[in-house]
Design a protein around this motif. Sequence first.
Motif, PDB file in Angstrom:
ATOM      1  N   PRO A 157       0.820  -1.214   0.000  1.00  0.00           N
ATOM      2  CA  PRO A 157       0.000   0.000   0.000  1.00  0.00           C
ATOM      3  C   PRO A 157       0.855   1.266   0.000  1.00  0.00           C
ATOM      4  N   GLU A 158       0.207   2.380  -0.263  1.00  0.00           N
ATOM      5  CA  GLU A 158       0.868   3.688  -0.265  1.00  0.00           C
ATOM      6  C   GLU A 158       0.364   4.506   0.919  1.00  0.00           C
ATOM      7  N   PHE A 159       1.308   4.998   1.722  1.00  0.00           N
ATOM      8  CA  PHE A 159       0.949   5.856   2.841  1.00  0.00           C
ATOM      9  C   PHE A 159       2.211   6.506   3.391  1.00  0.00           C
ATOM     10  N   SER A 160       2.037   7.421   4.305  1.00  0.00           N
ATOM     11  CA  SER A 160       3.156   8.067   4.993  1.00  0.00           C
ATOM     12  C   SER A 160       3.032   7.803   6.487  1.00  0.00           C
ATOM     13  N   HIS A 161       4.176   7.568   7.129  1.00  0.00           N
ATOM     14  CA  HIS A 161       4.172   7.300   8.570  1.00  0.00           C
ATOM     15  C   HIS A 161       5.530   7.726   9.134  1.00  0.00           C
ATOM     16  N   ARG A 162       5.815   7.327  10.383  1.00  0.00           N
ATOM     17  CA  ARG A 162       7.088   7.680  11.005  1.00  0.00           C
ATOM     18  C   ARG A 162       7.785   6.427  11.508  1.00  0.00           C
ATOM     19  N   MET A 163       9.047   6.247  11.099  1.00  0.00           N
ATOM     20  CA  MET A 163       9.843   5.138  11.600  1.00  0.00           C
ATOM     21  C   MET A 163      10.344   5.500  12.990  1.00  0.00           C
ATOM     22  N   THR A 164      10.110   4.600  13.953  1.00  0.00           N
ATOM     23  CA  THR A 164      10.461   4.905  15.339  1.00  0.00           C
ATOM     24  C   THR A 164      11.536   3.991  15.925  1.00  0.00           C
ATOM     25  N   TYR A 165      11.716   2.797  15.369  1.00  0.00           N
ATOM     26  CA  TYR A 165      12.743   1.925  15.937  1.00  0.00           C
ATOM     27  C   TYR A 165      13.169   0.844  14.947  1.00  0.00           C
ATOM     28  N   LEU A 166      14.328   0.235  15.272  1.00  0.00           N
ATOM     29  CA  LEU A 166      14.840  -0.931  14.564  1.00  0.00           C
ATOM     30  C   LEU A 166      14.711  -2.124  15.496  1.00  0.00           C
ATOM     31  N   GLU A 167      14.401  -3.266  14.973  1.00  0.00           N
ATOM     32  CA  GLU A 167      14.406  -4.487  15.772  1.00  0.00           C
ATOM     33  C   GLU A 167      15.455  -5.423  15.190  1.00  0.00           C
ATOM     34  N   VAL A 168      16.484  -5.679  15.991  1.00  0.00           N
ATOM     35  CA  VAL A 168      17.594  -6.526  15.569  1.00  0.00           C
ATOM     36  C   VAL A 168      17.324  -7.945  16.055  1.00  0.00           C
ATOM     37  N   ASN A 169      17.662  -8.925  15.229  1.00  0.00           N
ATOM     38  CA  ASN A 169      17.345 -10.330  15.504  1.00  0.00           C
ATOM     39  C   ASN A 169      15.839 -10.502  15.753  1.00  0.00           C
ATOM     40  N   PRO A 170      15.031 -10.111  14.813  1.00  0.00           N
ATOM     41  CA  PRO A 170      13.582 -10.179  15.038  1.00  0.00           C
ATOM     42  C   PRO A 170      13.057 -11.602  14.887  1.00  0.00           C
ATOM     43  N   ASP A 171      11.959 -11.866  15.609  1.00  0.00           N
ATOM     44  CA  ASP A 171      11.198 -13.050  15.232  1.00  0.00           C
ATOM     45  C   ASP A 171      10.201 -12.605  14.163  1.00  0.00           C
ATOM     46  N   TRP A 172       9.488 -13.552  13.623  1.00  0.00           N
ATOM     47  CA  TRP A 172       8.497 -13.211  12.595  1.00  0.00           C
ATOM     48  C   TRP A 172       7.155 -13.783  12.996  1.00  0.00           C
ATOM     49  N   THR A 173       6.207 -12.901  13.244  1.00  0.00           N
ATOM     50  CA  THR A 173       4.829 -13.317  13.456  1.00  0.00           C
ATOM     51  C   THR A 173       4.133 -13.255  12.108  1.00  0.00           C
ATOM     52  N   VAL A 174       3.712 -14.382  11.625  1.00  0.00           N
ATOM     53  CA  VAL A 174       3.137 -14.444  10.276  1.00  0.00           C
ATOM     54  C   VAL A 174       1.849 -13.620  10.246  1.00  0.00           C
ATOM     55  N   PRO A 175       1.724 -12.694   9.321  1.00  0.00           N
ATOM     56  CA  PRO A 175       0.496 -11.899   9.227  1.00  0.00           C
ATOM     57  C   PRO A 175      -0.735 -12.783   9.027  1.00  0.00           C
ATOM     58  N   PRO A 176      -1.864 -12.410   9.624  1.00  0.00           N
ATOM     59  CA  PRO A 176      -3.084 -13.227   9.513  1.00  0.00           C
ATOM     60  C   PRO A 176      -3.488 -13.503   8.062  1.00  0.00           C
ATOM     61  N   GLY A 177      -3.280 -12.526   7.196  1.00  0.00           N
ATOM     62  CA  GLY A 177      -3.657 -12.730   5.798  1.00  0.00           C
ATOM     63  C   GLY A 177      -2.876 -13.848   5.148  1.00  0.00           C
ATOM     64  N   ILE A 178      -1.582 -13.955   5.479  1.00  0.00           N
ATOM     65  CA  ILE A 178      -0.757 -15.024   4.908  1.00  0.00           C
ATOM     66  C   ILE A 178      -1.181 -16.366   5.495  1.00  0.00           C
ATOM     67  N   ILE A 179      -1.541 -16.374   6.786  1.00  0.00           N
ATOM     68  CA  ILE A 179      -2.011 -17.629   7.389  1.00  0.00           C
ATOM     69  C   ILE A 179      -3.268 -18.103   6.676  1.00  0.00           C
ATOM     70  N   ARG A 180      -4.223 -17.212   6.524  1.00  0.00           N
ATOM     71  CA  ARG A 180      -5.494 -17.600   5.911  1.00  0.00           C
ATOM     72  C   ARG A 180      -5.319 -18.027   4.459  1.00  0.00           C
ATOM     73  N   ARG A 181      -4.504 -17.247   3.747  1.00  0.00           N
ATOM     74  CA  ARG A 181      -4.400 -17.438   2.294  1.00  0.00           C
ATOM     75  C   ARG A 181      -3.469 -18.584   1.918  1.00  0.00           C
ATOM     76  N   ASP A 182      -2.328 -18.707   2.640  1.00  0.00           N
ATOM     77  CA  ASP A 182      -1.278 -19.624   2.202  1.00  0.00           C
ATOM     78  C   ASP A 182      -0.999 -20.781   3.176  1.00  0.00           C
TER      79      ASP A 182
END
Length: 557
Positions: free
Chosen positions: A359-384
């Motif tokens: 999508p297209e939008f504007s926002h503000r970056m507030t932090y970096l997460e190093v060594n992140p885990d990945w929570t699968v987005p609900p849409g990917i769970i449902r779809r794939d």
Amino acid sequence: MYLFSDKFYPSARKCTKGLPGAVLVFLTGLSLHAAPAVAQVSGAATGGTAVMVPATLPQTSGFRQALAAAASGDEAVQNFFRDRGYESFWTSEGPEGITRRAALLAALDGAAFHALPVARYDAAGLRRAFAQLRSEGDRGRLEIRMTRALLDYARDLSSGVLTPARIDPGIVRSLPRPEEPEVLAAFAADPQRLLNSLSPRNPEYVRLLRARADLQRQIAGGGWGRTITAKSLRPGSEGPEVVALRDRLAAMGYLGRSATASYDGSIVAAVRAFQEDQGLSADGVAGEATLRALNTAAEERLAAVTVAIERERWANIPRGDRHIWVNLTDYTVKLIDDGKVSFETRAVIGSTKDEKRTPEFSHRMTYLEVNPDWTVPPGIIRRDYLPKLQANPNALSHLKVVDSRGREIPRSAINFSAYTARNFPFSLKQPPGPSNALGRVKFMFPNPWSIYLHDTPDKHLFARDARAFSSGCVRLNDPFDFAYALLARQSDDPKGLFQRALNSGKQTRINLEEPVPVHLDYRTAFSDARGKMQYRRDIYGRDAAIHAALIKAGVTP
């Protein structure tokens, strides 16, 4: 709304050199000076022809009733005239009335140059209405027409003709719509100042206006010549197709005068320059993708520039002295400092499937997460992923199944076939590590669409020219260097700061002391640092839909 502000784009004034005078200097002279029986509207504000209109009519209760009736249902206009005691604003004989109508009508005369829908404001019809005033009712209705024309013009020029989310649901940016009472108050205080403040302050807007005017002249002169029918041309090729290539490159400004009929060094250099401006691999060979771009008609480029002008109005906000610009069509992420690119990296964006488009939008970056885990987005769970788990509970073994309390649930305890996409109650998570789908770092600007920038363990896609392969988020080719650039303003050793967190192996958040605006944009036409126009493919089809909507709204091609 940001009225009268040159603060954010001080170089904009420099870019206006050479633009049509009607756009930069508003004409004066619309006059309703009372005469024994008539008043004259000067030719300067009526397209060059003086017309005669009835003398000023008294502002009786009939005038006020007509004015109030014409403003019915328009709260801002109603309040404006009520607060003025229902006195005339546009049709008075005094110098203020003359200045107001002259300034507005002259501004409306420049609407076509700004790629605005001329008929929406109907300057010609307004002039006719002045010439045909016969009653106090006419005058009251004309007051409202002029006021509405001002407000429509101010809205369209400052923040866009269209509402983008109605064109494509993937454009979710908030528009900087002006507050109508503020517009009216500012115009009443200083008409010219208000009108001059409306268009975007970003110098890119002026460059796009100039590019549009150049393309219109090119089209009027016959375009760029005949198209090239060859499937491929390369150094050493000869014949009429090389001549067509030569002539087209010359018409586009990539090649000087030449009589060559062979694919020589000058053609190679011109093709390379063209390829760079199209975001293609600059190998100097006119292959399929290059020839497709070369054969694009000037009319199509004009459409892209017209849409870019509208997009520039949608983004008419302070973007930040430091900001991140993600141009989806260019597959790049750029860090901009004081108007200059200080860092750039290749990117992979959402695929062209509707549900995966970024999508297209504007926002503000507030932090970096190093060594992140990945929570699968609900849409990917449902779809794939849910269908895969229903077919084989042991599929996707790199993911943990987690309940609403954050507890890991053994797969043997779950009957995946008992759930649907709507009632699946679990989350899927991938632990931190080099094979994590987000790589070793993600860059967060929390938003309702769960979009962010991140590393990836899968690097081979960055070598491609077209890179729309993700599920919506934006993958970076050089995430570590991007992190160093972001942290450089808050640390004397940004690399050391980042590497210590990385080497710990622990999930670590590094907050940005100064949040950085992020703009996810989609430009198929834009200028580079030299001011030269660049063009990209409309990969999601968004610009085609926007252009069609602009034409339907009354913008001329």
